[in-house]
Motif scaffolding. Structure first.
Motif, PDB file in Angstrom:
ATOM      1  N   UNK A   2       0.840  -0.688   0.071  1.00 22.41           N
ATOM      2  CA  UNK A   2      -0.267   0.317   0.283  1.00 22.41           C
ATOM      3  C   UNK A   2       1.194   1.619  -0.014  1.00 22.41           C
ATOM      4  N   UNK A   3       2.432   1.627   0.697  1.00 22.90           N
ATOM      5  CA  UNK A   3       2.584   2.323   1.113  1.00 22.90           C
ATOM      6  C   UNK A   3       3.854   2.624  -0.253  1.00 22.90           C
ATOM      7  N   UNK A   4       4.094   1.303  -0.504  1.00 22.12           N
ATOM      8  CA  UNK A   4       5.264   1.628  -1.847  1.00 22.12           C
ATOM      9  C   UNK A   4       4.647   1.579  -3.427  1.00 22.12           C
ATOM     10  N   UNK A   5       2.970   1.600  -2.874  1.00 25.05           N
ATOM     11  CA  UNK A   5       2.512   2.164  -4.259  1.00 25.05           C
ATOM     12  C   UNK A   5       2.911   0.837  -5.620  1.00 25.05           C
ATOM     13  N   UNK A   6       2.532  -0.837  -5.613  1.00 26.56           N
ATOM     14  CA  UNK A   6       2.908  -1.625  -5.565  1.00 26.56           C
ATOM     15  C   UNK A   6       1.689  -3.119  -5.516  1.00 26.56           C
ATOM     16  N   UNK A   7       2.166  -3.786  -6.661  1.00 30.80           N
ATOM     17  CA  UNK A   7       0.762  -4.775  -6.017  1.00 30.80           C
ATOM     18  C   UNK A   7       1.444  -5.836  -5.102  1.00 30.80           C
ATOM     19  N   UNK A   8       0.448  -6.330  -4.199  1.00 30.20           N
ATOM     20  CA  UNK A   8       0.901  -7.352  -3.146  1.00 30.20           C
ATOM     21  C   UNK A   8       1.950  -7.975  -3.395  1.00 30.20           C
ATOM     22  N   UNK A   9       2.043  -8.693  -4.668  1.00 34.43           N
ATOM     23  CA  UNK A   9       2.394 -10.237  -4.794  1.00 34.43           C
ATOM     24  C   UNK A   9       3.993  -9.697  -4.864  1.00 34.43           C
ATOM     25  N   UNK A  10       4.689  -8.426  -5.616  1.00 37.37           N
ATOM     26  CA  UNK A  10       5.527  -7.940  -5.897  1.00 37.37           C
ATOM     27  C   UNK A  10       6.906  -7.987  -4.123  1.00 37.37           C
ATOM     28  N   UNK A  11       5.967  -8.090  -3.272  1.00 36.83           N
ATOM     29  CA  UNK A  11       6.441  -7.887  -1.940  1.00 36.83           C
ATOM     30  C   UNK A  11       6.711  -8.828  -1.343  1.00 36.83           C
ATOM     31  N   UNK A  12       7.896  -9.469  -1.262  1.00 37.29           N
ATOM     32  CA  UNK A  12       8.197 -10.305  -0.647  1.00 37.29           C
ATOM     33  C   UNK A  12       8.932 -11.248   0.171  1.00 37.29           C
ATOM     34  N   UNK A  13       9.391 -11.970   0.696  1.00 33.60           N
ATOM     35  CA  UNK A  13      10.190 -12.037   2.021  1.00 33.60           C
ATOM     36  C   UNK A  13      11.329 -11.456   2.020  1.00 33.60           C
ATOM     37  N   UNK A  14      12.360 -12.065   0.589  1.00 32.97           N
ATOM     38  CA  UNK A  14      12.871 -11.056   0.328  1.00 32.97           C
ATOM     39  C   UNK A  14      13.684  -9.886  -0.289  1.00 32.97           C
ATOM     40  N   UNK A  15      12.121  -8.745  -0.296  1.00 33.22           N
ATOM     41  CA  UNK A  15      12.438  -8.019  -0.186  1.00 33.22           C
ATOM     42  C   UNK A  15      13.126  -6.780   0.505  1.00 33.22           C
ATOM     43  N   UNK A  16      14.027  -5.824   0.208  1.00 29.26           N
ATOM     44  CA  UNK A  16      14.722  -4.556   0.126  1.00 29.26           C
ATOM     45  C   UNK A  16      14.576  -4.045   0.757  1.00 29.26           C
ATOM     46  N   UNK A  17      13.086  -2.954   1.390  1.00 25.48           N
ATOM     47  CA  UNK A  17      12.374  -1.535   0.896  1.00 25.48           C
ATOM     48  C   UNK A  17      12.948  -0.873   0.261  1.00 25.48           C
ATOM     49  N   UNK A  18      14.852  -0.169   0.847  1.00 23.80           N
ATOM     50  CA  UNK A  18      15.473   0.090   0.585  1.00 23.80           C
ATOM     51  C   UNK A  18      16.004   0.150  -0.945  1.00 23.80           C
ATOM     52  N   UNK A  19      16.791  -0.556  -0.700  1.00 25.24           N
ATOM     53  CA  UNK A  19      17.640  -0.898  -2.065  1.00 25.24           C
ATOM     54  C   UNK A  19      16.294  -1.257  -3.743  1.00 25.24           C
ATOM     55  N   UNK A  20      15.301  -1.959  -3.206  1.00 17.83           N
ATOM     56  CA  UNK A  20      14.118  -2.456  -4.571  1.00 17.83           C
ATOM     57  C   UNK A  20      13.146  -1.589  -4.550  1.00 17.83           C
ATOM     58  N   UNK A  21      12.743  -0.675  -3.484  1.00 16.62           N
ATOM     59  CA  UNK A  21      12.231   0.042  -4.077  1.00 16.62           C
ATOM     60  C   UNK A  21      12.123   1.947  -3.243  1.00 16.62           C
ATOM     61  N   UNK A  22      13.234   2.099  -2.758  1.00 14.67           N
ATOM     62  CA  UNK A  22      13.702   3.546  -2.663  1.00 14.67           C
ATOM     63  C   UNK A  22      12.979   4.210  -1.736  1.00 14.67           C
ATOM     64  N   UNK A  23      12.384   3.269  -0.541  1.00 19.22           N
ATOM     65  CA  UNK A  23      11.949   3.354   0.499  1.00 19.22           C
ATOM     66  C   UNK A  23      12.387   4.187   1.374  1.00 19.22           C
ATOM     67  N   UNK A  24      12.122   6.046   1.991  1.00 22.47           N
ATOM     68  CA  UNK A  24      13.412   6.478   3.189  1.00 22.47           C
ATOM     69  C   UNK A  24      12.811   6.278   4.052  1.00 22.47           C
ATOM     70  N   UNK A  25      12.698   7.140   5.587  1.00 20.31           N
ATOM     71  CA  UNK A  25      12.352   6.776   6.900  1.00 20.31           C
ATOM     72  C   UNK A  25      11.069   7.174   6.527  1.00 20.31           C
ATOM     73  N   UNK A  26       9.961   8.353   6.073  1.00 21.67           N
ATOM     74  CA  UNK A  26       8.930   8.773   6.289  1.00 21.67           C
ATOM     75  C   UNK A  26       8.185   7.751   6.142  1.00 21.67           C
TER      76      UNK A  26
END
Length: 83
Positions: A16-40
Motif C-alpha cells: 500500500x505504502x510503496x504503491x505496488x501490487x502485494x505480489x511484488x513484495x516478498x520476504x526477500x524484498x529490501x525496501x530501501x534498495x529495491x523500492x527506495x523507501x525512505x524513513x518517512x
C-alpha cells in the motif's frame, strides 16, 4: 496469528505504502534498495502495521529491518511475547 498470516498483513501494508501490487513484495524484498523507501515511508508502514496488529512498533526497530522477512520475524516474535 500464524507467521504466514502475519507475513500477508506485512506484505499488504508495505505494498500500500510503496504503491505496488502485494505480489511484488516478498520476504526477500529490501525496501530501501529495491523500492527506495525512505524513513518517512518506513514510519508510515509502521503506523499501518501498528493499526492492523494492535501493537506498538519502535521506530528503531523499523530502521533496523533488513527486508520484509526480517520485519515479519521481529513482529512475530513480539506478538508471541504478548500471548
Amino acid at each position: 496469528m500464524t507467521r504466514d498470516e502475519l507475513a500477508e498483513v506485512v506484505r499488504s501494508r508495505v505494498a500500500e505504502v510503496v504503491g505496488v501490487p502485494t505480489a511484488e513484495i516478498t520476504e526477500t524484498t529490501d525496501l530501501r534498495a529495491e523500492h527506495d523507501v525512505d524513513s518517512l515511508e518506513l514510519m508510515e508502514i509502521g503506523t499501518r502495521l501498528e493499526q492492523a496488529l494492535g501493537t506498538r512498533i519502535d521506530a528503531s526497530n523499523l530502521m533496523d529491518m533488513r527486508n520484509v522477512g526480517h520485519a515479519v520475524d521481529l513482529l512475530h516474535s513480539r506478538l508471541r511475547e504478548r500471548v
